[in-house]
Design a protein around this motif. Structure first.
Motif, mmCIF file in Angstrom:
data_model
loop_
_atom_site.group_PDB
_atom_site.id
_atom_site.type_symbol
_atom_site.label_atom_id
_atom_site.label_comp_id
_atom_site.label_asym_id
_atom_site.label_seq_id
_atom_site.Cartn_x
_atom_site.Cartn_y
_atom_site.Cartn_z
ATOM 1 N N MET A 1 0.847 -1.193 0.000
ATOM 2 C CA MET A 1 0.000 0.000 0.000
ATOM 3 C C MET A 1 0.881 1.242 0.000
ATOM 4 S SD MET A 1 -2.995 1.085 2.739
ATOM 5 C CE MET A 1 -4.173 -0.112 2.116
ATOM 6 N N LEU A 2 0.470 2.249 -0.754
ATOM 7 C CA LEU A 2 1.205 3.511 -0.810
ATOM 8 C C LEU A 2 0.452 4.546 0.019
ATOM 9 C CD1 LEU A 2 3.785 4.472 -2.170
ATOM 10 C CD2 LEU A 2 2.404 5.301 -4.082
ATOM 11 N N LEU A 3 1.075 5.029 1.090
ATOM 12 C CA LEU A 3 0.428 5.934 2.028
ATOM 13 C C LEU A 3 1.121 7.286 2.057
ATOM 14 C CD1 LEU A 3 -0.065 3.495 5.056
ATOM 15 C CD2 LEU A 3 -1.794 4.173 3.381
ATOM 16 N N SER A 29 10.525 3.685 10.561
ATOM 17 C CA SER A 29 11.519 2.647 10.811
ATOM 18 C C SER A 29 11.962 2.021 9.490
ATOM 19 C CB SER A 29 10.916 1.553 11.707
ATOM 20 O OG SER A 29 10.416 2.096 12.893
ATOM 21 N N ARG A 30 13.186 1.482 9.502
ATOM 22 C CA ARG A 30 13.714 0.805 8.331
ATOM 23 C C ARG A 30 13.617 -0.709 8.541
ATOM 24 N NH1 ARG A 30 19.355 3.964 7.175
ATOM 25 N NH2 ARG A 30 19.879 2.918 9.133
ATOM 26 N N PHE A 31 12.668 -1.340 7.861
ATOM 27 C CA PHE A 31 12.537 -2.803 7.906
ATOM 28 C C PHE A 31 11.791 -3.227 6.651
ATOM 29 C CE2 PHE A 31 8.595 -1.377 9.688
ATOM 30 C CZ PHE A 31 7.653 -2.370 9.468
ATOM 31 N N GLU A 32 11.639 -4.531 6.461
ATOM 32 C CA GLU A 32 11.100 -5.049 5.204
ATOM 33 C C GLU A 32 9.646 -4.657 4.959
ATOM 34 O OE1 GLU A 32 11.787 -9.234 4.737
ATOM 35 O OE2 GLU A 32 13.873 -9.080 5.429
ATOM 36 N N GLY A 33 8.945 -4.266 5.994
ATOM 37 C CA GLY A 33 7.532 -3.933 5.847
ATOM 38 C C GLY A 33 7.240 -2.529 5.361
ATOM 39 N N GLN A 34 8.228 -1.667 5.280
ATOM 40 C CA GLN A 34 7.970 -0.315 4.786
ATOM 41 C C GLN A 34 9.197 0.285 4.111
ATOM 42 O OE1 GLN A 34 6.361 1.292 8.484
ATOM 43 N NE2 GLN A 34 8.291 2.261 9.003
ATOM 44 N N HIS A 35 8.925 0.999 3.018
ATOM 45 C CA HIS A 35 9.971 1.637 2.213
ATOM 46 C C HIS A 35 9.602 3.104 2.039
ATOM 47 C CE1 HIS A 35 12.932 2.450 -0.846
ATOM 48 N NE2 HIS A 35 12.000 2.732 -1.732
ATOM 49 N N ALA A 83 4.000 -3.002 3.385
ATOM 50 C CA ALA A 83 3.638 -4.381 3.058
ATOM 51 C C ALA A 83 3.177 -5.080 4.328
ATOM 52 C CB ALA A 83 4.831 -5.114 2.448
ATOM 53 N N ASP A 84 2.328 -6.081 4.163
ATOM 54 C CA ASP A 84 1.794 -6.837 5.292
ATOM 55 C C ASP A 84 2.740 -7.990 5.632
ATOM 56 O OD1 ASP A 84 0.361 -8.161 7.193
ATOM 57 O OD2 ASP A 84 -1.369 -8.610 5.933
ATOM 58 N N LEU A 85 3.386 -7.909 6.805
ATOM 59 C CA LEU A 85 4.270 -8.985 7.281
ATOM 60 C C LEU A 85 3.655 -9.705 8.475
ATOM 61 C CD1 LEU A 85 7.784 -7.257 7.091
ATOM 62 C CD2 LEU A 85 6.615 -8.632 5.350
ATOM 63 N N ALA A 86 2.335 -9.606 8.608
ATOM 64 C CA ALA A 86 1.616 -10.259 9.713
ATOM 65 C C ALA A 86 2.145 -9.830 11.077
ATOM 66 C CB ALA A 86 1.676 -11.776 9.570
ATOM 67 N N ARG A 225 -7.817 -5.150 17.427
ATOM 68 C CA ARG A 225 -7.900 -6.608 17.413
ATOM 69 C C ARG A 225 -7.194 -7.219 16.202
ATOM 70 N NH1 ARG A 225 -12.245 -8.372 20.922
ATOM 71 N NH2 ARG A 225 -13.285 -6.564 21.855
ATOM 72 N N CYS A 226 -5.950 -6.777 15.964
ATOM 73 C CA CYS A 226 -5.197 -7.297 14.828
ATOM 74 C C CYS A 226 -3.702 -7.098 15.066
ATOM 75 C CB CYS A 226 -5.613 -6.607 13.530
ATOM 76 S SG CYS A 226 -5.136 -4.863 13.436
ATOM 77 N N CYS A 227 -2.905 -7.651 14.167
ATOM 78 C CA CYS A 227 -1.476 -7.345 14.119
ATOM 79 C C CYS A 227 -1.265 -6.259 13.072
ATOM 80 C CB CYS A 227 -0.672 -8.593 13.745
ATOM 81 S SG CYS A 227 -0.628 -9.857 15.031
ATOM 82 N N PRO A 228 -0.266 -5.400 13.235
ATOM 83 C CA PRO A 228 -0.010 -4.357 12.235
ATOM 84 C C PRO A 228 0.188 -4.956 10.849
ATOM 85 C CG PRO A 228 1.240 -3.929 14.219
ATOM 86 C CD PRO A 228 0.635 -5.288 14.390
ATOM 87 N N ASP A 229 -0.425 -4.330 9.846
ATOM 88 C CA ASP A 229 -0.332 -4.789 8.472
ATOM 89 C C ASP A 229 0.055 -3.625 7.570
ATOM 90 O OD1 ASP A 229 -2.718 -3.321 8.244
ATOM 91 O OD2 ASP A 229 -3.954 -5.101 8.570
ATOM 92 N N GLU A 230 -0.362 -3.660 6.299
ATOM 93 C CA GLU A 230 0.052 -2.612 5.364
ATOM 94 C C GLU A 230 -0.598 -1.270 5.647
ATOM 95 O OE1 GLU A 230 -3.608 -4.501 3.578
ATOM 96 O OE2 GLU A 230 -1.784 -5.206 4.590
ATOM 97 N N ARG A 231 -1.567 -1.199 6.546
ATOM 98 C CA ARG A 231 -2.204 0.073 6.896
ATOM 99 C C ARG A 231 -1.398 0.869 7.925
ATOM 100 N NH1 ARG A 231 -7.410 -1.772 9.494
ATOM 101 N NH2 ARG A 231 -5.954 -3.374 10.227
#
Length: 270
Positions: A1-3, A29-35, A83-86, A225-231
């Motif tokens: 997702m592009l935010l 933060s710098r990690f695989e879930g966000q660019h 990106a969603d890394l569950a 009630r979730c884990c962080p995802d692409e949102r």
């Protein structure tokens, strides 16, 4: 997702202040879930100081504003691809040992009720990940989302006793519950895009991360009630809300401070 992110914080004072100094943790933060595609942080009429990455891998930047001043304006604008890394914080570099996050703070000290929630979750679980999900679900059930009933200094135990609170209270309660069972846990600040129709909206948010053997740090958001995802856009972490605050600082002078914050996220059509 592009935010896209637009975040403005205004500190207003009822009389001129001599100066202000701030420490900003407002960088994704710098990690695989966000660019990060673009990101700009500015303090109006301010002087940019040194920046560094702390032991938790978060970028921190210093700013100062010379007086006399009646307000301090901090603006953030940027675009991040997510990106969603569950919920798994994969590819994030940091130096602090997870065991450091077993230490209690005033906001996250567990009472008997919080300890019991954790013990019940562990007793009926099929492993650390299942137990963590059970803890998050139990906190979500125990603390109804209701703005205005708690404040910045409300503790996890107080929020549980009230059975109401906001995302900060949910995060503190989950952290306290996990630490009481020997699971390292920390507070995370960031943004959440939750609009169904694509319009910008208030989006400052907070959640918790628990360290689970075999997975590393995993995020849990009891408020939703979730884990962080692409949102989600992750900014920084700490022992509790105060430690992970995106903006910390001090203004010199006798004036009284008034705070105004607006945060809006929008999804860009890809």
């Amino acid at each position: 997702m592009l935010l896209t992110v637009q975040h403005k914080t205004i500190y207003r004072y009822d009389m001129p202040m001599r100066s202000a100094v701030q420490s900003l943790r407002l960088f994704p933060s710098r990690f695989e879930g966000q660019h990060v595609l673009s990101w700009q942080v500015e303090v109006a009429n301010g002087l940019r100081g040194a920046s560094f990455r702390d032991g938790a891998g978060d970028k921190v930047e210093g700013w100062s504003v010379r007086g006399p001043l009646n307000e301090v304006v901090v603006t953030v604008e940027g675009q991040v691809e997510t990106a969603d890394l569950a919920g798994v914080l994969r590819g994030h570099r940091e130096m602090i040992a997870p065991e450091a996050y077993l230490r209690d703070t005033a906001a996250t000290e567990a009472d008997h009720a919080l300890r019991q929630i954790g013990a019940d979750a562990l007793a009926g679980s099929g492993g650390a990940l299942d137990a963590a999900h059970r803890m998050a679900a139990a906190i979500a059930e125990a603390i109804a989302y209701r703005p205005g009933v708690t404040h910045a200094h409300t503790t996890a135990a107080e929020a549980l006793a009230l059975a109401e609170g906001v995302c900060q209270d949910h995060a503190h309660a989950l952290i306290a519950t996990a630490r009481a069972q020997g699971i390292p846990a920390r507070y995370v600040s960031g943004y959440l895009y939750a609009s169904e129709d694509g319009t910008p909206h208030e989006a400052a948010h907070a959640w918790a991360e628990l360290y689970l053997d075999g997975l590393g740090w995993v995020g849990f958001d009891p408020a939703n009630r979730c884990c962080p995802d692409e949102r989600y856009i992750r900014l920084g972490s700490g022992m509790d809300a105060r430690d992970a605050a995106p903006i910390r600082g001090i203004a010199l002078g006798a004036g009284q401070e008034n705070l105004d914050v607006t945060v809006a996220l929008a999804a860009v059509q890809q």
